[in-house]
Every structure is written in structure tokens, then in C-alpha cells.
Design a protein around this motif. Structure first.
Motif, PDB file in Angstrom:
ATOM      1  N   GLU A  48       0.832  -1.211   0.000  1.00  0.00           N
ATOM      2  CA  GLU A  48       0.000   0.000   0.000  1.00  0.00           C
ATOM      3  C   GLU A  48       0.866   1.261   0.000  1.00  0.00           C
ATOM      4  OE1 GLU A  48      -3.303  -1.733   2.995  1.00  0.00           O
ATOM      5  OE2 GLU A  48      -3.194   0.459   2.997  1.00  0.00           O
ATOM      6  N   ALA A  49       1.939   1.223   0.791  1.00  0.00           N
ATOM      7  CA  ALA A  49       2.823   2.396   0.872  1.00  0.00           C
ATOM      8  C   ALA A  49       3.488   2.670  -0.474  1.00  0.00           C
ATOM      9  CB  ALA A  49       3.884   2.184   1.959  1.00  0.00           C
ATOM     10  N   GLU A  50       3.836   1.589  -1.179  1.00  0.00           N
ATOM     11  CA  GLU A  50       4.439   1.740  -2.516  1.00  0.00           C
ATOM     12  C   GLU A  50       3.456   2.375  -3.495  1.00  0.00           C
ATOM     13  OE1 GLU A  50       5.751  -2.262  -3.478  1.00  0.00           O
ATOM     14  OE2 GLU A  50       7.649  -1.431  -4.183  1.00  0.00           O
ATOM     15  N   ALA A  51       2.217   1.888  -3.460  1.00  0.00           N
ATOM     16  CA  ALA A  51       1.196   2.415  -4.378  1.00  0.00           C
ATOM     17  C   ALA A  51       0.903   3.884  -4.049  1.00  0.00           C
ATOM     18  CB  ALA A  51      -0.077   1.577  -4.282  1.00  0.00           C
ATOM     19  N   TYR A  52       0.842   4.177  -2.751  1.00  0.00           N
ATOM     20  CA  TYR A  52       0.588   5.558  -2.315  1.00  0.00           C
ATOM     21  C   TYR A  52       1.705   6.474  -2.831  1.00  0.00           C
ATOM     22  CZ  TYR A  52      -0.388   9.527   0.790  1.00  0.00           C
ATOM     23  OH  TYR A  52      -0.676  10.781   1.291  1.00  0.00           O
ATOM     24  N   ALA A  53       2.967   6.030  -2.625  1.00  0.00           N
ATOM     25  CA  ALA A  53       4.108   6.859  -3.025  1.00  0.00           C
ATOM     26  C   ALA A  53       4.110   7.092  -4.533  1.00  0.00           C
ATOM     27  CB  ALA A  53       5.410   6.202  -2.579  1.00  0.00           C
ATOM     28  N   GLU A  54       3.752   6.066  -5.284  1.00  0.00           N
ATOM     29  CA  GLU A  54       3.735   6.216  -6.741  1.00  0.00           C
ATOM     30  C   GLU A  54       2.710   7.273  -7.165  1.00  0.00           C
ATOM     31  OE1 GLU A  54       4.030   2.553  -8.857  1.00  0.00           O
ATOM     32  OE2 GLU A  54       3.560   3.508 -10.766  1.00  0.00           O
ATOM     33  N   ARG A  55       1.505   7.218  -6.576  1.00  0.00           N
ATOM     34  CA  ARG A  55       0.482   8.241  -6.879  1.00  0.00           C
ATOM     35  C   ARG A  55       0.965   9.620  -6.446  1.00  0.00           C
ATOM     36  NH1 ARG A  55      -2.961   4.523  -4.449  1.00  0.00           N
ATOM     37  NH2 ARG A  55      -3.132   5.774  -2.563  1.00  0.00           N
ATOM     38  N   PHE A  56       1.611   9.654  -5.286  1.00  0.00           N
ATOM     39  CA  PHE A  56       2.126  10.898  -4.709  1.00  0.00           C
ATOM     40  C   PHE A  56       3.180  11.533  -5.632  1.00  0.00           C
ATOM     41  CE2 PHE A  56       5.248  12.686  -1.507  1.00  0.00           C
ATOM     42  CZ  PHE A  56       4.468  13.773  -1.126  1.00  0.00           C
ATOM     43  N   PHE A  57       4.110  10.732  -6.136  1.00  0.00           N
ATOM     44  CA  PHE A  57       5.145  11.246  -7.051  1.00  0.00           C
ATOM     45  C   PHE A  57       4.512  11.804  -8.318  1.00  0.00           C
ATOM     46  CE2 PHE A  57       8.232   7.835  -5.284  1.00  0.00           C
ATOM     47  CZ  PHE A  57       8.599   8.673  -4.255  1.00  0.00           C
ATOM     48  N   LYS A  58       3.513  11.074  -8.831  1.00  0.00           N
ATOM     49  CA  LYS A  58       2.866  11.515 -10.071  1.00  0.00           C
ATOM     50  C   LYS A  58       2.106  12.815  -9.850  1.00  0.00           C
ATOM     51  CE  LYS A  58       2.452   7.044 -12.353  1.00  0.00           C
ATOM     52  NZ  LYS A  58       1.644   5.819 -12.369  1.00  0.00           N
TER      53      LYS A  58
END
Ligand SMILES: [Zn+2]
Length: 454
Positions: free
Chosen positions: A179-189
Motif C-alpha cells: 500500500e505504501a508503494e502504491a501511495y508513493a507512486e500516486r504521490f510522485f505523479k
């Protein structure tokens, strides 16, 4: 013809620009470390166009807006290189404890019960208010719901390098690493290309992230060219835990995982050995020194004199307000100077110019952002702070750098400019409704107390 052109040039009216800051002593932190009395700065579209003697600058540039420094000291905006902004809402809930007790018995449980997206946003607004008021224009953050940290920073008009957390237990925002990985990816985008927000990855530490998790964070950050923020060598306990598990120091462990390069920022670095420091230096890694938090938690004294001599990219941070307990970078500069001298028995350790550098250009270097931030130079982003000289404490004035480190306080800050925008003028915040932000923080105090009682 050429004479005519020259005359035309001389007679040309000054160019209209967004802002001129005038009537101050500029401490530029440029390569010549110039201190220019009677200086002005021209700003347009968020960038610095000119820095120099006022007569020269105003003959070439006319500001649509004008900021009068009133004889004060003009410095690059301060860079708070390590912290957890929303933790201002936990200011003073648990003091005078050992780091691991403080974290495991108080902070982590209080966070588990209180930290939501709205809580983070309210806390970051309060932190931004406090930081802007005391001359910080960039803050580096590691917390949960980092989207809301970034949103609140943007609302406040303060620059942030916001780090989305990875930690090996269910966090308030993300319950699993995936979940943290998916969150970070959305956050970077979401924040890519934003003028104020740089989205970063923030794995908590080598003791609270597994090796394969650290590798995955490294790969994700590489895909988005994102900085990585991580706590390293903060306590003897941490050194011991990492050595028992991996047979190495935290720095060696991170190197062996292929984790280290420019754009990685270590928070604390108190227990870095000489060979750890060589690894840090060789890989262009930055270190954020946090003297007040380190003293309050008795974590130790970072080898600041050595790191300065070795040319390590060294910044300065307040850490979270729960272990400081405020976010005043002027106080932090004073603490950095005094702690280095006290710890080494050497009053020449961490002299004032080096400490001011840590809070400005050093922080920018630690982040790998020295091409944009950290000094008042043509072409850099216009993050400018004017320190007023109205306090008796600041007179007489022989050396502005001495006063900035040893005598000034955050409350002396008079005007603040971030990315070319005036966000505080004559000590009035123009971006946030100050009374409402404080009232909301006070309201949340009741909620925090009720969760601690159970
Ligand atoms: Zn921290």
C-alpha cells in the motif's frame, strides 16, 4: 551608431519586474560569501534577476511590488533539513524520555490513535505558520498522509521536500508495504513539476525497514528521480540492532544494498564512524544535523567538526516538534554552534559562517538542490528572508553573520518571500488565516488528550 546605441541603453527605462527588495544588508551565501550593505534584489517569475548595490539594481529594475528591508539583514530562506511537520500537534505530550521509550511507548501509540489526513493537514498548517514566521522557506518532511503535508505547504506558500513514509508496521496512512508503494507512486505523479513541492520517499530507517523493502524504495525513487530521506545512526541502540541483524553499520548496510547516491539525505548521523563518513562523502549523500532533538533525547553529539572538515553535504534540521519542541531554525543554529564546541572542547568548532551555511546552502547541498536553492544568486529561486533589527539584542551590529547565529531569534524575521511571492510582510502572514489555524490546533489538543487517557 554604436554611440547612439550606448546612449539609448543608458536612457532605457528600468525593466518592470515582479518584486524588488531594497534597503537591506544582503548576506548572499554566494561563492564569494559577499555581505553587501545598502543592497537590493530584483525578482521576476520566481527567480532572482539581480543582487547588488541598490543604486545599481534600481537603475535597471523597477519592482511592481517593493519590499523595504528597513535596514535589516537579508538572507537566503532557511532550509529545515529534517522534521515531521504535523508532530507540532504532539508538542509537549511526552518530554524527558529515552528515544526508544519515547517512540515506542508514547509517539507511535499517540500517532496510531490520532493521525488522519485531516489531522496531518491541520498540523502542517500550524507548522508552516511557525516556520514561515521564523524564516524557514523550505522544510524537509517525513510523515504519513504526505499528500496533505504537500497540500498544506502549498496553501501556506512554503516550499517542501515531502517524504512519503515506508515503515515495517501498519502506519496511520498505509497498512502494508505494498500500500505504501502504491501511495508513493500516486504521490510522485501528483506533484511532478510542482514549483513548491518536491515529492520524496521516506523509508523510516534501516532498523524499521527490511533490506528488500529498502531496495524496492530505491528502485521506485529512481523511476521518479525522487530524493530519499531516512533516519541513520541516531542512537547507539540503532547501531546495535543493525549490527546484530546484518553485521554492519547502518551506512555500510545501505551501501551494500546499492541505496546510496546524491539525493539521499540521512537524518541525524550522530554515530557515523570515520569510514561511514567516507562512504557518505564518496556517494554524495547529505546529512541533516538536528542538535536540539539530539540533546533533548540524549542521543549524542554528531561529529559536526569532522563532517565540516571532510566537506560532507551538511544541513541543519529541527526534527519534529515533539522532540525539540519548536521549529525555530535560529535557535537550531545557536544550538549547532554551541553543541559542537561543547562536545569537542574546541571553541573554534562550527564557527558562525559554517553554521549559517548549514542552515542555507548546506541544506540545499544535502538535498542535491544547490543549483536552485540556498543562496541569493542570479538564477536561483527567490526564497528571501529579511531579519529586522528592531530588537535591542541586535545592537550594536559589527558582523551580521555573528548576530544571525548567536543573537537573532525567529521572531526577528520581518518579511518572507518564497518562489518570488511575498508570504509574510511586516510580520503579517498573507497566506494563512493565523487565528483559525491556531484555534484548530487547540481544538485537536482535546482529541489527543482523550485518546491518551484510554
Ligand atoms: Zn526524525
Amino acid at each position: 551608431m554604436s554611440l547612439l546605441l550606448l546612449l539609448l541603453g543608458l536612457a532605457a527605462p528600468p525593466q518592470d519586474v515582479d518584486l524588488v527588495v531594497r534597503n537591506g544588508t544582503v548576506v548572499a551565501m554566494d561563492p564569494g560569501r559577499r555581505v553587501i550593505a545598502g543592497a537590493a534584489i530584483a525578482v521576476d517569475r520566481g527567480a532572482i534577476l539581480a543582487v547588488g548595490p541598490e543604486a545599481d539594481v534600481v537603475s535597471r529594475y523597477h519592482g511592481r511590488d517593493l519590499l523595504d528591508a528597513a535596514g535589516g539583514i537579508v538572507i537566503p530562506g532557511l532550509i529545515n533539513a529534517h522534521g515531521h511537520a504535523p508532530m507540532v500537534l504532539f508538542r509537549g505530550i511526552a518530554d524527558d524520555l529515552k528515544l526508544m521509550d519515547w517512540l515506542q511507548k508514547y509517539i507511535f501509540p499517540a500517532e496510531a490513535k490520532n493521525v488522519t489526513a485531516d489531522f496531518v493537514k491541520a498540523g502542517t498548517r500550524l507548522a508552516a505558520l511557525e516556520m514561515l514566521r521564523s524564516g524557514t522557506t523550505t522544510f524537509v518532511d517525513m510523515y504519513y498522509f504526505e499528500d496533505q503535508v504537500a497540500e498544506a505547504a502549498k496553501e501556506a506558500g512554503i516550499r517542501t521536500v515531502a517524504g512519503s513514509t515506508f515503515i515495517d508496521f501498519p502506519a496511520p496512512d498505509n497498512k502494508t508495504f505494498v500500500e505504501a508503494e502504491a501511495y508513493a507512486e500516486r504521490f510522485f505523479k501528483r506533484w511532478a513539476g510542482d514549483p513548491l513541492v518536491v515529492a520524496a520517499a521516506a523509508p523510516h530507517s534501516a532498523y524499521l525497514c527490511k533490506p528488500e523493502q529498502l531496495k524496492a524504495v530505491r528502485a521506485l525513487a529512481d523511476r521518479f528521480s525522487a530524493p530519499i530521506l531516512i533516519h541513520v545512526s541516531e542512537s547507539p541502540d540503532e547501531q546495535k540492532q543493525v549490527r546484530e541483524k546484518y553485521g554492519r553499520t547502518p551506512t555500510e548496510h545501505l551501501r551494500d544494498l546499492g541505496f546510496l547516491r546524491k539525493g539521499v539525505l540521512f537524518a541525524h548521523g550522530i554515530w557515523l564512524s570515520p569510514s561511514d563518513r567516507a562512504i557518505v562523502k564518496e556517494n554524495g549523500v547529505g546529512v541533516a544535523h538536528c542538535p536540539e532533538s539530539n540533546m533533548k533525547l540524549s542521543s549524542g553529539a554528531a561529529p559536526v567538526r569532522d563532517m565540516l572538515a571532510e566537506g560532507i553535504r551538511l544541513g541543519l534540521g529541527t526534527d519534529g516538534a515533539a522532540s525539540n519542541n519548536d521549529l525555530d531554525m535560529f535557535e537550531e543554529m545557536l544550538a549547532a554552534a554551541l553543541l559542537a564546541k561543547h562536545a569537542t572542547g574546541d571553541p573554534t568548532a562550527a564557527p558562525a559562517p559554517a553554521v549559517l551555511e548549514m542552515a542555507t546552502l548546506g541544506g540545499a547541498r544535502a538535498l542535491g538542490m544547490e543549483d536552485r536553492l540556498g543562496s541569493l544568486e542570479v538564477g536561483k529561486r527567490a526564497d528571501i528572508v529579511v531579519v529586522g533589527l528592531d530588537a535591542p539584542r541586535l545592537h550594536p551590529l559589527y558582523d551580521p553573520v555573528s548576530h544571525l547565529v548567536y543573537a537573532a531569534k525567529g521572531a526577528d524575521v520581518r518579511h518572507v518571500v518564497v518562489e518570488g511571492h511575498v508570504v509574510m510582510r511586516d510580520r503579517k502572514l498573507l497566506t494563512l488565516h493565523e487565528a483559525a489555524v491556531i484555534a484548530e490546533a487547540d481544538r485537536l489538543r482535546g482529541q489527543v488528550i482523550s485518546t491518551l487517557a484510554h
